[in-house]
Design an enzyme around this catalytic site. Structure first.
Site, PDB file in Angstrom:
ATOM      1  N   ASP A  21     -23.999 -37.199   1.444  1.00 13.74           N
ATOM      2  CA  ASP A  21     -23.494 -36.849   0.108  1.00 13.74           C
ATOM      3  C   ASP A  21     -21.994 -36.537   0.119  1.00 13.74           C
ATOM      4  O   ASP A  21     -21.442 -36.084  -0.872  1.00 13.74           O
ATOM      5  CB  ASP A  21     -24.280 -35.665  -0.481  1.00 13.74           C
ATOM      6  CG  ASP A  21     -24.106 -34.368   0.306  1.00 13.74           C
ATOM      7  OD1 ASP A  21     -23.413 -34.374   1.358  1.00 13.74           O
ATOM      8  OD2 ASP A  21     -24.657 -33.345  -0.127  1.00 13.74           O
ATOM      9  N   HIS A  69     -20.460 -34.324   2.155  1.00 15.25           N
ATOM     10  CA  HIS A  69     -20.068 -32.956   2.542  1.00 15.25           C
ATOM     11  C   HIS A  69     -19.404 -32.923   3.919  1.00 15.25           C
ATOM     12  O   HIS A  69     -19.631 -33.794   4.758  1.00 15.25           O
ATOM     13  CB  HIS A  69     -21.246 -31.971   2.460  1.00 15.25           C
ATOM     14  CG  HIS A  69     -22.314 -32.124   3.491  1.00 15.25           C
ATOM     15  ND1 HIS A  69     -23.639 -31.860   3.237  1.00 15.25           N
ATOM     16  CD2 HIS A  69     -22.277 -32.505   4.798  1.00 15.25           C
ATOM     17  CE1 HIS A  69     -24.352 -32.057   4.329  1.00 15.25           C
ATOM     18  NE2 HIS A  69     -23.552 -32.450   5.279  1.00 15.25           N
ATOM     19  N   ASP A 117     -20.890 -23.817  10.514  1.00 16.41           N
ATOM     20  CA  ASP A 117     -21.865 -23.313   9.543  1.00 16.41           C
ATOM     21  C   ASP A 117     -23.153 -22.835  10.207  1.00 16.41           C
ATOM     22  O   ASP A 117     -23.382 -23.081  11.396  1.00 16.41           O
ATOM     23  CB  ASP A 117     -22.171 -24.390   8.486  1.00 16.41           C
ATOM     24  CG  ASP A 117     -22.379 -25.776   9.100  1.00 16.41           C
ATOM     25  OD1 ASP A 117     -22.703 -25.857  10.307  1.00 16.41           O
ATOM     26  OD2 ASP A 117     -22.221 -26.771   8.384  1.00 16.41           O
ATOM     27  N   GLU A 151     -20.842 -28.774  -0.104  1.00 16.93           N
ATOM     28  CA  GLU A 151     -21.546 -29.807  -0.859  1.00 16.93           C
ATOM     29  C   GLU A 151     -20.662 -30.288  -2.020  1.00 16.93           C
ATOM     30  O   GLU A 151     -19.684 -29.618  -2.387  1.00 16.93           O
ATOM     31  CB  GLU A 151     -22.849 -29.210  -1.405  1.00 16.93           C
ATOM     32  CG  GLU A 151     -23.818 -28.747  -0.321  1.00 16.93           C
ATOM     33  CD  GLU A 151     -24.549 -29.893   0.382  1.00 16.93           C
ATOM     34  OE1 GLU A 151     -23.927 -30.953   0.625  1.00 16.93           O
ATOM     35  OE2 GLU A 151     -25.728 -29.718   0.701  1.00 16.93           O
TER      36      GLU A 151
HETATM   37  P1  PGA Z   1     -25.838 -35.464  10.843  1.00 16.70           P
HETATM   38  O1  PGA Z   1     -25.190 -34.466   9.797  1.00 16.70           O
HETATM   39  O2  PGA Z   1     -24.908 -35.535  11.980  1.00 16.70           O
HETATM   40  O3  PGA Z   1     -27.145 -34.841  11.250  1.00 16.70           O
HETATM   41  O4  PGA Z   1     -25.999 -36.771  10.140  1.00 16.70           O
HETATM   42  C1  PGA Z   1     -23.834 -34.590   9.509  1.00 16.70           C
HETATM   43  C2  PGA Z   1     -23.468 -33.546   8.469  1.00 16.70           C
HETATM   44  O5  PGA Z   1     -24.326 -33.195   7.648  1.00 16.70           O
HETATM   45  O6  PGA Z   1     -22.317 -33.090   8.469  1.00 16.70           O
END
Ligand code: PGA
Length: 266
Positions: free
Chosen positions: A136, A138, A67, A143
């Protein structure tokens, strides 16, 4: 889903790096799906160290990142293109022409997303997809409520993700609202998925992903449908898994021949 509980994030990262390095040794033209965020930093360090020791050669490897934020140029300090450059690409010998990251400045976003999917197909598909999980639930930036059949497309971040990611920006207002992300279906198409999750902030999402119902409310739960998905977690992220003891028992009793062969099989 294979759940591997390790004493520390460092051990999980090293194990994921060993799996990916073994794949590249078996298939030098491997196609890697890569992720950003805090979670994969130890994984990139471990791979870069293996490369420095001459243990893994990335010269034929192709990469696709999950992404990118829209509106940020590749050299913007908070873009994922810059993140990848700093934390990984500058430390290994991947040919720049084989690196793919969605273009946050694409003018025609639907056309760009279609071309991204086509490039993955033309490369032969992703051999191993590295993933983090959002608090959350995702994966990528899919999301909650994302279609489990989704492909690369524009998404709007939730307020929670904006809050989670604000630590990388001067303020939450500076976090872009829109992103381009591979879809859930794109991720499920990878031949193997490796999910890393560390710390107690991820414990609820990890339990919902591995043991809850398959639901668009927790897009990571779609990985229960994947035939070859490993979830590598530290003790804190594993804290809410109700079958934790069973996963430990399975891993401890795994026959030696089963420990790495999936990774080595091209
Ligand atoms: P993070 O993000 O490694 O910064 O916790 C993980 C994600 O959002 O997939």
């Amino acid at each position: 889903m294979e759940v591997i509980i390790t004493p520390s994030a460092g051990e999980a990262s090293a194990e994921a790096a060993r799996i990916v390095a073994a794949l590249i040794r078996a298939k030098p033209r491997a196609v890697l799906g890569l992720a950003t965020g805090s979670t994969p930093l130890g994984f990139y360090d471990a791979l870069a160290e293996m490369h420095a020791r001459g243990e893994v050669d990335f010269s034929q490897v192709t990469t696709f990142n999950l992404d990118e934020y829209t509106g940020l140029a590749p050299d913007h300090p908070r873009s994922y293109a810059r993140f990848m450059q700093e934390h990984f690409f500058s430390r290994v010998n991947i040919a720049p022409g084989r690196i793919h990251i969605p273009d946050g400045l694409a003018r025609d976003i639907p056309a760009h997303c279609e071309a991204y999917e086509a490039a993955i197909r033309e490369a032969g598909g992703i051999d191993v997809q590295l993933l983090g999980i959002g608090s959350d639930g995702h994966i990528g930036f899919n999301e909650p409520s994302s279609s489990l059949g989704s492909r690369t497309r524009l998404k709007t971040l939730t307020e929670r993700t904006i809050r989670d990611n604000a630590r990388f920006f001067a303020s939450p207002e500076e976090v872009p609202r829109h992103v381009i992300t591979m879809g859930v279906r794109t991720i499920l198409d990878a031949r193997r998925c490796l999910v890393l999750a560390f710390g107690d902030a991820k414990a609820a999402a990890v339990a919902a992903m591995a043991e809850g119902p398959v639901t668009a409310d927790v897009p990571a739960s779609a990985l229960q449908l994947h035939a070859s998905c490993a979830l590598l977690v530290d003790e804190e992220a594993a804290a809410r898994l109700k079958r934790a003891e069973y996963y430990r028992w399975v891993y401890a009793n795994k026959p030696a021949w089963q420990r790495t062969p999936q990774a080595q099989r091209p």
